[in-house]
Design a protein around this motif. Sequence first.
Motif, PDB file in Angstrom:
ATOM      1  N   LYS A 101       0.355  23.027   5.554  1.00 30.04           N
ATOM      2  CA  LYS A 101       1.316  22.324   4.323  1.00 30.04           C
ATOM      3  C   LYS A 101       1.339  20.920   4.488  1.00 30.04           C
ATOM      4  O   LYS A 101       1.024  20.123   3.449  1.00 30.04           O
ATOM      5  N   THR A 102       1.609  20.466   5.911  1.00 30.75           N
ATOM      6  CA  THR A 102       1.788  19.173   6.062  1.00 30.75           C
ATOM      7  C   THR A 102       0.509  18.401   5.830  1.00 30.75           C
ATOM      8  O   THR A 102       0.561  17.361   5.182  1.00 30.75           O
ATOM      9  N   ILE A 103      -0.482  18.938   6.457  1.00 30.62           N
ATOM     10  CA  ILE A 103      -1.921  18.198   6.172  1.00 30.62           C
ATOM     11  C   ILE A 103      -2.382  18.266   4.602  1.00 30.62           C
ATOM     12  O   ILE A 103      -2.795  17.016   4.090  1.00 30.62           O
ATOM     13  N   ARG A 104      -2.222  19.419   4.006  1.00 32.21           N
ATOM     14  CA  ARG A 104      -2.398  19.369   2.564  1.00 32.21           C
ATOM     15  C   ARG A 104      -1.439  18.310   1.752  1.00 32.21           C
ATOM     16  O   ARG A 104      -2.071  17.575   1.075  1.00 32.21           O
ATOM     17  N   GLY A 105      -0.227  18.156   1.919  1.00 30.15           N
ATOM     18  CA  GLY A 105       0.530  17.338   1.325  1.00 30.15           C
ATOM     19  C   GLY A 105      -0.045  15.851   1.847  1.00 30.15           C
ATOM     20  O   GLY A 105      -0.042  14.958   0.818  1.00 30.15           O
ATOM     21  N   THR A 106      -0.386  15.463   3.008  1.00 33.00           N
ATOM     22  CA  THR A 106      -0.812  14.140   3.284  1.00 33.00           C
ATOM     23  C   THR A 106      -2.065  13.939   2.425  1.00 33.00           C
ATOM     24  O   THR A 106      -2.153  12.721   2.009  1.00 33.00           O
ATOM     25  N   VAL A 107      -3.103  14.760   2.483  1.00 33.21           N
ATOM     26  CA  VAL A 107      -4.410  14.657   1.742  1.00 33.21           C
ATOM     27  C   VAL A 107      -3.978  14.214   0.119  1.00 33.21           C
ATOM     28  O   VAL A 107      -4.605  13.490  -0.540  1.00 33.21           O
ATOM     29  N   VAL A 108      -3.168  15.175  -0.329  1.00 31.12           N
ATOM     30  CA  VAL A 108      -2.881  15.034  -1.787  1.00 31.12           C
ATOM     31  C   VAL A 108      -1.832  13.739  -2.073  1.00 31.12           C
ATOM     32  O   VAL A 108      -2.329  13.155  -2.900  1.00 31.12           O
ATOM     33  N   ARG A 109      -1.063  13.394  -1.331  1.00 31.02           N
ATOM     34  CA  ARG A 109      -0.575  12.103  -1.342  1.00 31.02           C
ATOM     35  C   ARG A 109      -1.406  10.766  -1.313  1.00 31.02           C
ATOM     36  O   ARG A 109      -1.217   9.833  -1.976  1.00 31.02           O
ATOM     37  N   THR A 110      -2.314  10.753  -0.176  1.00 33.03           N
ATOM     38  CA  THR A 110      -3.201   9.918   0.010  1.00 33.03           C
ATOM     39  C   THR A 110      -4.041   9.772  -1.240  1.00 33.03           C
ATOM     40  O   THR A 110      -4.497   8.637  -1.604  1.00 33.03           O
ATOM     41  N   ALA A 111      -4.678  10.809  -1.864  1.00 30.44           N
ATOM     42  CA  ALA A 111      -5.410  10.664  -3.082  1.00 30.44           C
ATOM     43  C   ALA A 111      -4.572  10.133  -4.100  1.00 30.44           C
ATOM     44  O   ALA A 111      -5.238   9.423  -4.960  1.00 30.44           O
ATOM     45  N   GLY A 112      -3.213  10.623  -4.233  1.00 31.73           N
ATOM     46  CA  GLY A 112      -2.507   9.960  -5.388  1.00 31.73           C
ATOM     47  C   GLY A 112      -2.131   8.634  -5.077  1.00 31.73           C
ATOM     48  O   GLY A 112      -2.318   7.843  -6.342  1.00 31.73           O
TER      49      GLY A 112
END
Length: 188
Positions: A57-68
């Motif tokens: 979940k942390t990795i997914r959140g980081t990826v989506v946050r970075t894309a955002g």
Amino acid sequence: MSHEAGAVEGGNKKVALLIGVLALFLAFSEQGGNEAQTNSLAYNVEASNLWAFFQAKTIRGTVVRTAGEQLDLNLQAMTDPAQKAAAEKRLESWKQTVARWESEPDTGEGRKELAARAKSAEDKRDYQGRKHDHYEVSSAALQLAIVIASSSIITGIGGLVWLAAGLGVLGVAFMAIAAFAPMAVHLF
């Protein structure tokens, strides 16, 4: 049969009875120790799985946050109102998704809930591990007591019976600690 031979035989029966009682407690101690060890391993696997899910979940959140963040930077350069509106909608959706991944009380699968569940599994693992440790000490004391009681029959040394009985009491005490208060006594 002489009186002395009868006394020795009667004493041997009492020692044999002591050995039987010690063996009975040893069986209970071994069973409790095996159960505690199995439970400890199961909770360890559960905690590991929960922490792995937390990390995912942390990795997914980081990826989506970075894309955002990248999309947010690109918004300034967009001139087409329809394209800009679609990007803003996407950005808002990603923010909501990241927020949901942080905490999902309904499913218990947000990072916050996963961390709490993993810590709970670790606490259960540690509790069962402590039980196992106490059962191990109990089993060792009871095994020694059986060997010493057996030696008293061979040697005829009465003091060994008392030592065996004392170790038996110690073994039963550690078995009780394991069963009822494993966190009260810290061994290692």
